[in-house]
Write a protein that holds these residues in place. Structure first.
Motif, short mmCIF file in Angstrom:
data_model
loop_
_atom_site.label_atom_id
_atom_site.label_comp_id
_atom_site.label_asym_id
_atom_site.label_seq_id
_atom_site.Cartn_x
_atom_site.Cartn_y
_atom_site.Cartn_z
N VAL A 105 73.74 -10.21 24.98
CA VAL A 105 74.22 -11.59 24.94
C VAL A 105 75.74 -11.51 24.93
O VAL A 105 76.33 -10.78 24.14
CB VAL A 105 73.68 -12.38 23.72
N LEU A 106 76.37 -12.22 25.86
CA LEU A 106 77.82 -12.34 25.93
C LEU A 106 78.18 -13.73 25.44
O LEU A 106 77.78 -14.72 26.04
CB LEU A 106 78.33 -12.13 27.36
N ALA A 107 78.89 -13.80 24.32
CA ALA A 107 79.22 -15.09 23.70
C ALA A 107 80.67 -15.44 23.95
O ALA A 107 81.56 -14.61 23.77
CB ALA A 107 78.95 -15.03 22.20
N ASP A 108 80.90 -16.68 24.38
CA ASP A 108 82.25 -17.22 24.55
C ASP A 108 82.47 -18.20 23.40
O ASP A 108 81.82 -19.25 23.35
CB ASP A 108 82.38 -17.92 25.90
N LEU A 109 83.36 -17.86 22.48
CA LEU A 109 83.57 -18.66 21.29
C LEU A 109 84.41 -19.91 21.57
O LEU A 109 84.41 -20.84 20.76
CB LEU A 109 84.21 -17.82 20.18
N VAL A 114 76.64 -18.91 25.79
CA VAL A 114 76.22 -17.52 25.93
C VAL A 114 75.74 -17.26 27.35
O VAL A 114 75.25 -18.15 28.04
CB VAL A 114 75.10 -17.14 24.93
N THR A 115 75.89 -16.01 27.76
CA THR A 115 75.35 -15.50 29.01
C THR A 115 74.48 -14.31 28.65
O THR A 115 74.86 -13.51 27.79
CB THR A 115 76.48 -15.04 29.96
N THR A 116 73.31 -14.19 29.29
CA THR A 116 72.42 -13.07 29.01
C THR A 116 71.92 -12.49 30.32
O THR A 116 72.23 -13.00 31.39
CB THR A 116 71.20 -13.50 28.17
N ASP A 117 71.14 -11.44 30.23
CA ASP A 117 70.48 -10.87 31.42
C ASP A 117 69.05 -11.40 31.52
O ASP A 117 68.18 -10.74 32.04
CB ASP A 117 70.51 -9.34 31.36
N GLY A 118 68.83 -12.59 31.01
CA GLY A 118 67.51 -13.21 31.07
C GLY A 118 66.74 -13.16 29.77
O GLY A 118 65.67 -13.74 29.64
#
Length: 193
Positions: A105-109, A114-118
């Motif tokens: 999970v890539l979180a942008d504060l 969030v961005t994930t690989d599904g």
């Protein structure tokens, strides 16, 4: 009691175990550093005590992260991994499984997204600029997790030696399809009845 709302309410949760051996002390050798350093007790944590760490990038070009020791789990079950984060000079962080499937999970504060690989993951806003990010994944017999600094969605970049973000309360829950309240650990796994 849960005091997160306007009135306190009962907090009823199932038994869970935080398998991570050092959930707060990221300066310990349990956490391998690569392209980064840890400043312990850098800021007040969600607990209200000055015991949150700052993950700081070094001056190299490449990834800047720390990695947990191996965490045991029940193969084939569901697990939930979570972390409390607060923006510093860096406002993006990736929580990534390191040993098997590399789910993340890539979180942008800044955008609270969030961005994930599904995989199933989310971000929860808390007080004083803190967030809790979590990822729900299939368990393997053992895994490791990375906490990786990110700029503009990239986890490989030129560091300046001073920028970073704040981290606290890493939690790895076996046989768990959602995160529960934080269970601190200090060298051994801890179960909440």
């Amino acid at each position: 009691l849960d005091y997160s709302g306007s009135c306190p309410s009962l907090l009823l949760e199932p038994q869970r175990t935080n398998v991570a051996l050092h959930s707060e002390y990221f300066g310990d050798s349990y956490w391998t550093k690569s392209g980064a350093t840890i400043v312990d007790n850098a800021v007040v944590s969600p607990e209200g005590i000055q015991n949150a760490a700052k993950l700081v990038e070094n001056v190299s070009y490449g990834p800047h992260y720390i990695r947990s020791g191996f965490l045991t789990s029940t193969d084939g079950s569901t697990l939930t991994t979570s972390l409390f984060v607060k923006a510093g000079e860096i406002t993006q962080v990736k929580l990534q499984e390191d040993a098997y499937n590399a789910h993340y999970v890539l979180a942008d504060l800044t955008t609270e997204s969030v961005t994930t690989d599904g995989i199933d993951a989310d971000i929860e806003p808390l007080e004083n600029g803190w967030y809790r990010i979590y990822i729900i994944d299939d368990a393997r017999p053992a895994s490791r997790w990375r906490i990786v600094l990110s700029k503009d969605g990239s986890t490989s970049y030129q560091g300046d030696g001073t920028s970073g973000l704040y981290i606290y309360g890493f939690q790895f829950e076996n046989q768990a399809s959602y995160p529960t309240s934080y269970i601190p650990t200090y060298g051994t796994s801890v179960s909440r009845s």
